[in-house]
Each structure stands twice: as C-alpha cells, then as structure tokens.
Design a protein around this motif. Structure first.
Motif, PDB file in Angstrom:
ATOM      1  N   CYS A   6       0.858  -1.179   0.000  1.00 39.97           N
ATOM      2  CA  CYS A   6       0.000   0.000   0.000  1.00 39.97           C
ATOM      3  C   CYS A   6       0.900   1.238   0.000  1.00 39.97           C
ATOM      4  CB  CYS A   6      -0.927   0.006   1.211  1.00 39.97           C
ATOM      5  SG  CYS A   6      -1.904   1.537   1.359  1.00 39.97           S
ATOM      6  N   CYS A   9       0.091   3.261   3.669  1.00 35.69           N
ATOM      7  CA  CYS A   9       0.412   2.733   5.000  1.00 35.69           C
ATOM      8  C   CYS A   9       1.515   1.681   4.981  1.00 35.69           C
ATOM      9  CB  CYS A   9      -0.836   2.162   5.664  1.00 35.69           C
ATOM     10  SG  CYS A   9      -1.419   0.608   4.942  1.00 35.69           S
ATOM     11  N   CYS A  71      -4.572  -0.028   0.027  1.00 39.43           N
ATOM     12  CA  CYS A  71      -5.414  -1.038   0.675  1.00 39.43           C
ATOM     13  C   CYS A  71      -6.812  -0.435   0.831  1.00 39.43           C
ATOM     14  CB  CYS A  71      -4.824  -1.423   2.030  1.00 39.43           C
ATOM     15  SG  CYS A  71      -4.885  -0.117   3.280  1.00 39.43           S
ATOM     16  N   CYS A  74      -7.037   2.590   3.368  1.00 41.28           N
ATOM     17  CA  CYS A  74      -6.437   3.818   2.846  1.00 41.28           C
ATOM     18  C   CYS A  74      -7.248   4.373   1.674  1.00 41.28           C
ATOM     19  CB  CYS A  74      -4.985   3.569   2.442  1.00 41.28           C
ATOM     20  SG  CYS A  74      -3.894   3.277   3.862  1.00 41.28           S
TER      21      CYS A  74
HETATM   22 ZN   LIG Z   1      -3.003   1.224   3.325  1.00 37.26          ZN
END
Ligand SMILES: [Zn+2]
Length: 101
Positions: A6, A9, A71, A74
């Motif tokens: 991701c 994150c 992801c 997010c």
């Molecule tokens: Zn993420």
C-alpha cells in the motif's frame, strides 16, 4: 509469495487481497493569457531558459501520470478527503467548477 505494498500505509497486499489502484492524470491548465507587460528582453531570457532546461522537467510541468496502490482502509480515507483538507466530508455533488481550456 508475491505481494504489493500500500502506497499510503505500507501494508503488504498479497495475491487475492482487496487492493485499489489510484490513477492520476495531471495536466497544466493554462488559460492562454500571457502577461502583456513582459518586456522583450524578459521574454528572450525565458525562451533561452527553456532551451537549456531539462526536457523531462518541462514535460512534467505540463503533463504527468501517477499511479498508486492502496489497501481498502487507505482507499476509503483517500476518497473521503483526497487533498487532506481535514473537512468532515467532500462536496460530492460539486467538485471543480472551472472551465477546461
Ligand atoms: Zn493502506
């Protein structure tokens, strides 16, 4: 095992995991108006500056495409506030009201 990460994150996203691609297409929106008060000398200096500039840098000022993997968590945060304005919600019916040139 193959995985993506991701972009926000850093979470590993393995094959079969839910993930999203955020694709951005950024284009300069010049309105065609050139400052008429610019002197001929200044114009010549700007043209000379452009001629010695890095072509890739100039192209990125005009057009740029970016892509990120996110992801689900997010992605949900991004959609609510893509420009991190900290507002409680974005104007879903409005958005940009400008004019394309
Ligand atoms: Zn993420």
């Amino acid at each position: 095992m193959r995985y993506d990460v991701c972009s926000k994150c850093g979470r590993r996203l393995y094959e079969g995991d839910l993930k999203y691609i955020v694709s951005m297409h950024i284009v300069a929106d010049h309105d065609g108006v050139i400052d008429k008060d610019i002197s001929d000398d200044e114009m010549q200096r700007l043209i000379a500056e452009l001629e010695i500039s890095d072509k890739d840098l100039i192209e990125r000022d005009v057009h740029q495409e970016l892509a990120f993997i996110l992801c689900k968590r997010c992605k949900d945060v991004f959609v609510r506030d893509p420009f991190v304005t900290k507002k409680s919600s974005i104007d879903k019916g409005g958005g940009w009201k400008g004019e394309l040139h």
